[in-house]
Design an enzyme around this catalytic site. Structure first.
Site, PDB file in Angstrom:
ATOM      1  N   SER A  34       6.889  30.093 -21.785  1.00 44.07           N
ATOM      2  CA  SER A  34       7.551  29.904 -23.069  1.00 44.07           C
ATOM      3  C   SER A  34       9.068  29.978 -22.913  1.00 44.07           C
ATOM      4  O   SER A  34       9.657  29.184 -22.193  1.00 44.07           O
ATOM      5  CB  SER A  34       7.026  30.935 -24.071  1.00 44.07           C
ATOM      6  OG  SER A  34       7.259  30.513 -25.389  1.00 44.07           O
ATOM      7  N   LYS A  64      13.423  30.517 -50.777  1.00 44.31           N
ATOM      8  CA  LYS A  64      14.108  31.731 -50.343  1.00 44.31           C
ATOM      9  C   LYS A  64      13.153  32.818 -49.886  1.00 44.31           C
ATOM     10  O   LYS A  64      13.531  33.689 -49.103  1.00 44.31           O
ATOM     11  CB  LYS A  64      15.000  32.251 -51.481  1.00 44.31           C
ATOM     12  CG  LYS A  64      16.080  33.215 -51.020  1.00 44.31           C
ATOM     13  CD  LYS A  64      17.025  32.534 -50.044  1.00 44.31           C
ATOM     14  CE  LYS A  64      18.117  33.487 -49.556  1.00 44.31           C
ATOM     15  NZ  LYS A  64      18.968  32.841 -48.553  1.00 44.31           N
TER      16      LYS A  64
END
Length: 289
Positions: free
Chosen positions: A119, A171
């Site tokens: 990764s 948000k």
């Protein structure tokens, strides 16, 4: 009994002191090591630089500084990056990757996968001139993930309610006080997919692979070292001495003089061995990057 107790005082007394003043003892050891003169002063004129990238990647500052310093040091003819990391956050992984890319423009860089190179730590390594892997390494996991807990049931049981004032529809994306709504999941998927495209595209460019066939070498596949070599993620199998010899060849160095490991880093590594094992076994479960 009194005689035997007195006989063992030279052993038990220091142990008791260390137990009661552990922090002070560690501090004194650190100070002694920091100011102890080097036995091998030749490290000031080393011509090959070994840099370690170990553990989860959350902050790239120190590693990037070391790479840039070695890159700009005209005495250093090549850099060996030894990696044993399960990955980490996206941004610091890219910082290291670009530092390696800057380095290869001036001198050869070899990456040695001595344990896990997956990764984020694989992303950090892709621009090296060569990637050599220990046959027992685990490689790949080219993918991106974002996780979050839903603790709404727990909050309900203990009588906690959240309240929010917000401006902007998205948000509260990723909030943990309720299940994520479909449009929020789609918003996160947009970010995840774009990051994955960037990751796999950079791997394809750096390693000379076909981006349209990324499902073969990316898609978060985990490979053994030999499997990774077959799909093009690494160049060859070997151990650290093989990686060092390869760097000597690429850099044209006939007599290698390696930098010495920093005393403070060496001490902290020894002191944190048990902690490192815990991190190594625990963090892969966290799905880091």
């Amino acid at each position: 009994m009194g005689f035997l107790k007195a006989l063992f005082i030279p052993i038990t007394a220091p142990i008791k002191f260390i137990q009661e003043h552990f922090k002070a003892t560690v501090l004194v050891l650190i100070i002694i090591l920091l100011f102890m003169p080097n036995e091998n002063q030749s490290s000031f004129n080393h011509n090959l630089e070994k840099i370690n990238l170990v553990g989860p990647i959350f902050d790239a500052t120190e590693v990037v500084e070391k790479i840039d310093k070695a890159t700009n040091n005209t005495n250093v003819k090549g850099i060996l990056l030894c990696v044993d990391s399960p990955g980490g956050a996206v941004a610091p992984s890219i910082e290291i990757s670009y530092a390696i890319k800057r380095a290869t423009a001036k001198k050869p860089v070899v990456v040695y996968a001595k344990g896990t190179i997956a990764s984020g730590s694989y992303y950090a390594s892709i621009w090296a001139d060569k990637i050599i892997s220990n046959p027992g390494s685990m490689i790949g996991s080219i993918g991106v993930i974002m996780q979050g807990a839903d603790v709404s049931e727990l909050m309900g049981k203990i009588g906690i309610k959240s309240q929010t004032v917000q401006a902007g529809k998205y948000k509260q994306v990723g909030t943990s006080d309720r299940p994520w709504r479909d449009y929020e999941v789609n918003e996160l998927n947009k970010v995840i997919q774009d990051t994955y495209d960037m990751f796999s595209h950079d791997v394809a460019d750096a390693r000379g692979l076909d981006f349209t066939k990324r499902d073969i070498y990316a898609n978060a596949h985990i490979f053994t070292a030999s499997q990774a070599q077959q799909v093009g993620l690494i160049d060859q199998l070997g151990v650290e001495i093989d990686a060092k010899n390869e760097l000597m060849q690429l850099s044209g160095v006939t007599e290698a003089i390696w930098n010495e490991e920093d005393k403070f880093e060496k001490l902290m590594k020894q002191l944190s061995t048990s902690t490192a094992v815990t991190l190594y076994t625990y963090f892969p479960k966290l799905s880091l990057q």
